[in-house]
Write a protein that holds these residues in place. Structure first.
Motif, short mmCIF file in Angstrom:
data_model
loop_
_atom_site.label_atom_id
_atom_site.label_comp_id
_atom_site.label_asym_id
_atom_site.label_seq_id
_atom_site.Cartn_x
_atom_site.Cartn_y
_atom_site.Cartn_z
N LEU A 13 12.29 -12.89 27.64
CA LEU A 13 12.27 -12.90 28.87
C LEU A 13 12.78 -14.03 29.79
O LEU A 13 14.02 -13.95 30.89
N ALA A 14 12.90 -15.17 29.67
CA ALA A 14 13.79 -16.04 29.68
C ALA A 14 14.96 -15.86 29.99
O ALA A 14 15.69 -15.87 30.17
N LEU A 15 15.48 -15.19 28.11
CA LEU A 15 16.35 -15.74 27.78
C LEU A 15 17.81 -14.43 28.50
O LEU A 15 18.66 -14.81 28.38
N GLU A 16 16.76 -13.63 28.62
CA GLU A 16 17.29 -12.55 29.57
C GLU A 16 17.47 -12.75 30.88
O GLU A 16 19.30 -12.29 31.41
N HIS A 17 17.27 -13.46 31.45
CA HIS A 17 17.01 -14.22 32.81
C HIS A 17 18.18 -15.26 33.33
O HIS A 17 18.15 -15.97 33.41
N ASP A 18 18.53 -15.79 31.77
CA ASP A 18 19.85 -16.97 31.54
C ASP A 18 18.49 -18.20 31.61
O ASP A 18 19.25 -18.79 32.50
N LYS A 19 17.31 -18.19 31.35
CA LYS A 19 16.24 -19.64 31.50
C LYS A 19 16.46 -20.46 30.22
O LYS A 19 16.41 -19.46 28.81
N GLU A 20 15.69 -21.40 30.25
CA GLU A 20 15.66 -21.88 29.01
C GLU A 20 13.63 -21.06 28.19
O GLU A 20 13.22 -21.25 29.43
N GLU A 21 14.20 -21.24 27.35
CA GLU A 21 13.04 -20.43 26.62
C GLU A 21 12.45 -21.76 26.30
O GLU A 21 10.60 -21.49 26.17
N SER A 22 12.51 -22.53 25.96
CA SER A 22 11.12 -23.53 25.84
C SER A 22 10.32 -23.94 26.53
O SER A 22 9.58 -24.69 27.39
N ALA A 23 10.62 -23.61 28.45
CA ALA A 23 9.68 -23.51 29.08
C ALA A 23 8.60 -22.64 29.53
O ALA A 23 7.70 -23.08 30.31
N VAL A 24 8.44 -21.58 28.26
CA VAL A 24 7.73 -20.64 28.13
C VAL A 24 6.01 -21.40 27.56
O VAL A 24 5.14 -21.72 27.79
N VAL A 25 6.35 -23.14 26.33
CA VAL A 25 5.69 -23.68 26.27
C VAL A 25 4.82 -25.08 27.58
O VAL A 25 3.81 -24.78 27.63
N THR A 32 -3.52 -23.79 30.56
CA THR A 32 -4.33 -24.37 29.72
C THR A 32 -4.97 -24.82 29.70
O THR A 32 -6.15 -25.43 28.69
N GLY A 33 -4.36 -26.24 29.34
CA GLY A 33 -4.38 -27.95 30.15
C GLY A 33 -4.78 -28.17 28.11
O GLY A 33 -5.20 -29.15 27.21
N LEU A 34 -3.97 -27.92 27.53
CA LEU A 34 -3.59 -27.56 25.60
C LEU A 34 -2.10 -28.64 25.51
O LEU A 34 -1.38 -28.36 25.85
N GLU A 35 -2.26 -29.62 24.74
CA GLU A 35 -1.45 -30.15 24.27
C GLU A 35 -0.61 -29.59 23.47
O GLU A 35 -1.55 -28.16 22.85
N THR A 36 0.56 -29.45 23.12
CA THR A 36 1.48 -28.78 21.58
C THR A 36 0.50 -28.59 20.88
O THR A 36 0.30 -27.64 20.02
N ASN A 37 -0.02 -29.70 19.89
CA ASN A 37 -0.48 -29.27 18.88
C ASN A 37 -1.40 -28.92 18.75
O ASN A 37 -2.01 -27.64 17.96
N ASN A 66 15.23 -19.80 40.69
CA ASN A 66 15.95 -20.58 39.79
C ASN A 66 15.42 -21.47 40.03
O ASN A 66 15.49 -22.77 40.99
N LYS A 67 13.56 -21.51 40.00
CA LYS A 67 13.52 -23.54 40.24
C LYS A 67 12.56 -24.34 38.43
O LYS A 67 12.54 -23.28 37.69
N PRO A 68 13.14 -24.72 38.28
CA PRO A 68 13.02 -25.14 37.33
C PRO A 68 11.71 -26.02 36.57
O PRO A 68 10.91 -26.01 38.05
N ILE A 69 10.93 -24.88 35.97
CA ILE A 69 9.59 -25.41 35.21
C ILE A 69 9.17 -26.96 35.26
O ILE A 69 7.72 -27.38 35.73
N GLN A 70 9.67 -27.74 35.56
CA GLN A 70 9.52 -29.01 35.22
C GLN A 70 8.38 -29.27 36.93
O GLN A 70 7.80 -30.19 36.74
N TYR A 71 9.42 -28.89 37.86
CA TYR A 71 9.39 -28.52 39.01
C TYR A 71 7.90 -28.32 39.66
O TYR A 71 6.93 -28.53 40.47
N LEU A 72 7.84 -26.87 39.28
CA LEU A 72 6.73 -26.35 39.07
C LEU A 72 5.97 -26.99 38.86
O LEU A 72 4.82 -26.23 39.23
N VAL A 73 5.65 -27.21 37.18
CA VAL A 73 4.21 -28.06 37.28
C VAL A 73 3.87 -29.15 37.99
O VAL A 73 3.09 -29.93 37.20
#
Length: 285
Positions: A13-25, A32-37, A66-73
């Motif tokens: 869905l992110a790619l369809e909207h020309d956004k970065e897929e890395s934002a999902v994780v 969730t409060g979980l670290e990547t591992n 159109n807001k960066p995910i880093q700013y949102l979190v």
């Protein structure tokens, strides 16, 4: 629905909207409060509806406003630590992590573990200065920015992460008059003014931290033309810059430091991303 399927659907869905897929994780870790591992250990588990609901609330803002995910979190991970970011500071990039890593390597070679004074000009969120201070206790780090708002973010990161960086406000070399440094580092604005930039970046991140004059070299000229009085007899100047500026950086470095060794370092994508200038003798080639 499993975490694996959920992540895949949202990445598409992110790619369809020309956004970065890395934002999902990034967003899923935040919700969730979980670290990547830990998150990847749950890939085959069923995802809770409450998590989906909280995720979608923020994710839809990312997709459609159109807001960066880093700013949102409110933060981004840099060199293994979470740094606060907002609209007053540039979001740190992976390439800048490589700049920090290469400074630490060259410090060992050039200064052999001695105590050194380090300057970080145009610090933004403070990610370079704070990371260096935390990784190498023999570095006494001072950092500057022209923006009061950016410095407030950097100071908050410094306190939260337990570093001991000194921050000063001012334009370019001005705040450092009368001081001397062993290591001078800067990741100044370096995008040429007429270069096309994706709207997610241009419309959100501070333009003062992005654009470096007509050719992207404005701030390197200012620094290299005036930095010599701020350097100790043996010093290293460390820059991040545009991947296509290798020849311009070498020429500029040799103009002001004709007898110094100049090293251009490639990033992990094999692009010429960093230039180091070794002032004085003592570097083991």
């Amino acid at each position: 629905m499993t975490y694996r399927k959920f992540i895949k659907e949202k990445e598409n869905l992110a790619l369809e909207h020309d956004k970065e897929e890395s934002a999902v994780v990034i967003l899923l870790e935040h919700v969730t409060g979980l670290e990547t591992n830990a998150l990847y250990m749950k890939m085959n588990d069923e995802i809770d509806e409450s998590i989906i609901s909280r995720f979608d609330e923020i994710f839809n803002i990312y997709l459609f406003d159109n807001k960066p995910i880093q700013y949102l979190v409110g933060y981004t991970c840099f060199y293994g630590r979470n740094f606060k970011v907002n609209e007053n500071v540039l979001i740190p990039r992976f390439e800048t992590e490589e700049l920090v890593e290469n400074i630490l390597y060259r410090y060992d070679d050039y200064f052999k573990g001695q105590k050194v004074d380090v300057c970080d000009l145009a610090t933004g969120s403070g990610c370079i200065a704070i990371s260096l201070a935390l990784e190498e206790k023999n570095m006494n780090v001072i950092a500057s920015d022209i923006s009061f708002e950016a410095l407030n973010v950097a100071k908050e990161n410094n306190e939260k992460l337990g570093a001991n960086v000194t921050f000063v406000q001012g334009d370019m070399l001005e705040p450092f008059a009368g001081k001397k440094f062993d290591i001078f580092v800067s990741n100044p604005p370096y995008i040429p003014e007429d270069e096309e930039v994706m709207s997610l970046v241009k419309d959100n991140e501070p333009n003062i931290a992005l654009f470096g004059g007509k050719d992207g070299m404005k701030f390197y000229r200012i620094i290299l033309s005036g930095v010599k009085p701020l350097l100790k007899k043996r010093a290293i100047i460390c820059f991040e810059h545009g991947y296509d500026k290798k020849e311009e950086m070498i020429k500029l470095a040799k103009t002001y430091f004709p007898n110094s060794r100049v090293e251009v370092i490639k990033d992990l994508e094999q692009k010429d991303r960093m230039t180091f200038i070794y002032v004085g003798d003592g570097f083991d080639e």
